[in-house]
Scaffold this motif. Sequence first.
Motif, PDB file in Angstrom:
ATOM      1  N   MET A 284      90.191  26.022   0.572  1.00 17.79           N
ATOM      2  CA  MET A 284      90.159  26.935   1.718  1.00 17.79           C
ATOM      3  C   MET A 284      90.841  26.308   2.927  1.00 17.79           C
ATOM      4  SD  MET A 284      86.449  28.823   1.637  1.00 17.79           S
ATOM      5  CE  MET A 284      85.440  27.388   1.467  1.00 17.79           C
ATOM      6  N   LEU A 285      90.554  25.029   3.165  1.00 14.86           N
ATOM      7  CA  LEU A 285      91.169  24.338   4.303  1.00 14.86           C
ATOM      8  C   LEU A 285      92.676  24.161   4.096  1.00 14.86           C
ATOM      9  CD1 LEU A 285      88.476  21.658   5.148  1.00 14.86           C
ATOM     10  CD2 LEU A 285      88.973  23.787   6.349  1.00 14.86           C
ATOM     11  N   LEU A 286      93.087  23.956   2.851  1.00 15.55           N
ATOM     12  CA  LEU A 286      94.516  23.838   2.556  1.00 15.55           C
ATOM     13  C   LEU A 286      95.233  25.160   2.804  1.00 15.55           C
ATOM     14  CD1 LEU A 286      96.681  21.891   1.539  1.00 15.55           C
ATOM     15  CD2 LEU A 286      96.221  22.731  -0.763  1.00 15.55           C
ATOM     16  N   LEU A 287      94.611  26.277   2.401  1.00 17.29           N
ATOM     17  CA  LEU A 287      95.195  27.594   2.672  1.00 17.29           C
ATOM     18  C   LEU A 287      95.259  27.854   4.176  1.00 17.29           C
ATOM     19  CD1 LEU A 287      96.324  30.174   1.469  1.00 17.29           C
ATOM     20  CD2 LEU A 287      93.998  31.068   1.356  1.00 17.29           C
ATOM     21  N   TRP A 288      94.209  27.450   4.895  1.00 19.64           N
ATOM     22  CA  TRP A 288      94.193  27.582   6.366  1.00 19.64           C
ATOM     23  C   TRP A 288      95.311  26.741   6.978  1.00 19.64           C
ATOM     24  CZ3 TRP A 288      92.667  23.643   9.913  1.00 19.64           C
ATOM     25  CH2 TRP A 288      92.617  24.067  11.241  1.00 19.64           C
ATOM     26  N   LEU A 289      95.525  25.536   6.444  1.00 14.79           N
ATOM     27  CA  LEU A 289      96.589  24.666   6.950  1.00 14.79           C
ATOM     28  C   LEU A 289      97.963  25.274   6.700  1.00 14.79           C
ATOM     29  CD1 LEU A 289      97.013  21.900   8.310  1.00 14.79           C
ATOM     30  CD2 LEU A 289      97.270  20.945   6.021  1.00 14.79           C
ATOM     31  N   TYR A 290      98.141  25.962   5.566  1.00 13.46           N
ATOM     32  CA  TYR A 290      99.415  26.629   5.285  1.00 13.46           C
ATOM     33  C   TYR A 290      99.667  27.800   6.237  1.00 13.46           C
ATOM     34  CZ  TYR A 290      99.799  24.063   0.871  1.00 13.46           C
ATOM     35  OH  TYR A 290      99.894  23.098  -0.071  1.00 13.46           O
ATOM     36  N   ARG A 291      98.610  28.434   6.708  1.00 13.04           N
ATOM     37  CA  ARG A 291      98.754  29.558   7.655  1.00 13.04           C
ATOM     38  C   ARG A 291      98.867  29.095   9.102  1.00 13.04           C
ATOM     39  NH1 ARG A 291     100.453  34.169   6.566  1.00 13.04           N
ATOM     40  NH2 ARG A 291      99.099  35.140   8.068  1.00 13.04           N
ATOM     41  N   MET A 292      98.628  27.812   9.364  1.00 12.26           N
ATOM     42  CA  MET A 292      98.609  27.307  10.738  1.00 12.26           C
ATOM     43  C   MET A 292      99.944  27.500  11.476  1.00 12.26           C
ATOM     44  SD  MET A 292      96.841  26.226  13.175  1.00 12.26           S
ATOM     45  CE  MET A 292      95.288  25.924  12.395  1.00 12.26           C
ATOM     46  N   PRO A 293     101.119  27.330  10.878  1.00 11.87           N
ATOM     47  CA  PRO A 293     102.351  27.595  11.638  1.00 11.87           C
ATOM     48  C   PRO A 293     102.419  29.025  12.184  1.00 11.87           C
ATOM     49  CG  PRO A 293     102.888  26.371   9.682  1.00 11.87           C
ATOM     50  CD  PRO A 293     101.430  26.734   9.576  1.00 11.87           C
ATOM     51  N   TYR A 294     101.955  29.986  11.401  1.00 13.63           N
ATOM     52  CA  TYR A 294     101.917  31.364  11.889  1.00 13.63           C
ATOM     53  C   TYR A 294     100.949  31.489  13.059  1.00 13.63           C
ATOM     54  CZ  TYR A 294     100.633  36.252  12.161  1.00 13.63           C
ATOM     55  OH  TYR A 294     100.363  37.504  12.629  1.00 13.63           O
ATOM     56  N   PHE A 295      99.775  30.875  12.919  1.00 13.34           N
ATOM     57  CA  PHE A 295      98.780  30.924  14.001  1.00 13.34           C
ATOM     58  C   PHE A 295      99.333  30.297  15.280  1.00 13.34           C
ATOM     59  CE2 PHE A 295      95.075  30.619  10.753  1.00 13.34           C
ATOM     60  CZ  PHE A 295      95.308  31.916  10.372  1.00 13.34           C
ATOM     61  N   LEU A 296     100.020  29.183  15.145  1.00 10.34           N
ATOM     62  CA  LEU A 296     100.569  28.504  16.327  1.00 10.34           C
ATOM     63  C   LEU A 296     101.655  29.338  17.003  1.00 10.34           C
ATOM     64  CD1 LEU A 296     100.777  24.808  15.110  1.00 10.34           C
ATOM     65  CD2 LEU A 296      99.038  25.871  16.552  1.00 10.34           C
TER      66      LEU A 296
END
Length: 160
Positions: free
Chosen positions: A91-103
Motif C-alpha cells: 500500500m505504501l509503495l502504491l502511495w509512493l508511486y502516486r506521490m509525483p501526481y500529488f506533489l
Amino acid sequence: MIAPSLSHQRLASGVWRWAFSYQPAAHSPSSSLFIMVPPYTAASMLRRYFLREALSLYLVGFLIFVGLLTSDFFTSWAGAFARMGTPVQDMLLLWLYRMPYFLGVALAFGLVFALLITLARWIRQSELKAMYAGGVRPMVLLLPVLGVGAVVSGLGLFTW
C-alpha cells in the motif's frame, strides 16, 4: 500640546519626501523630520513583504493539499486493499508511486491558496489601500506573483 502630522510629496526626481512635523509647545518653533524614500525602495520592500507572507502560507497550503490527496487515496482504495489482503508495504509503495501526481497538484493549489489568503488579509486590513495612497502602483505586486508562479510551474514539470 503636541500636534503631530505626517505628510508626503513626490519630488521631480521621483523620490518621495516624507515629513513628520510636530509642535512641541506654543512658545517654541515647530520641528520637522524629513525622510527621503526612493520609489524603487518602497516597491522592493512591498515585494519582500508580500513574498514573506505568501511563501509562509504556501508551505501550509502545500501540506494541506498533500494531506487531502493522501487521505483521499487511502479512503478510496481502502475497500480494495481490505478485500485483497494487501500488505502495508505494498500500500505504501502504491502511495509512493502516486506521490509525483500529488506533489504536482499540491504545488499548484498551494500557491493559489497562499495568494488568496495573503491578498484577502491585505484587503481586510486595508494594506492595499495604504499602498495605493502611498503612490505605489498595483503592478508592483505582479512581478513577485509571476516569479513565484514561474518557479512553481517549473517544479510542476518535473512531477508529471
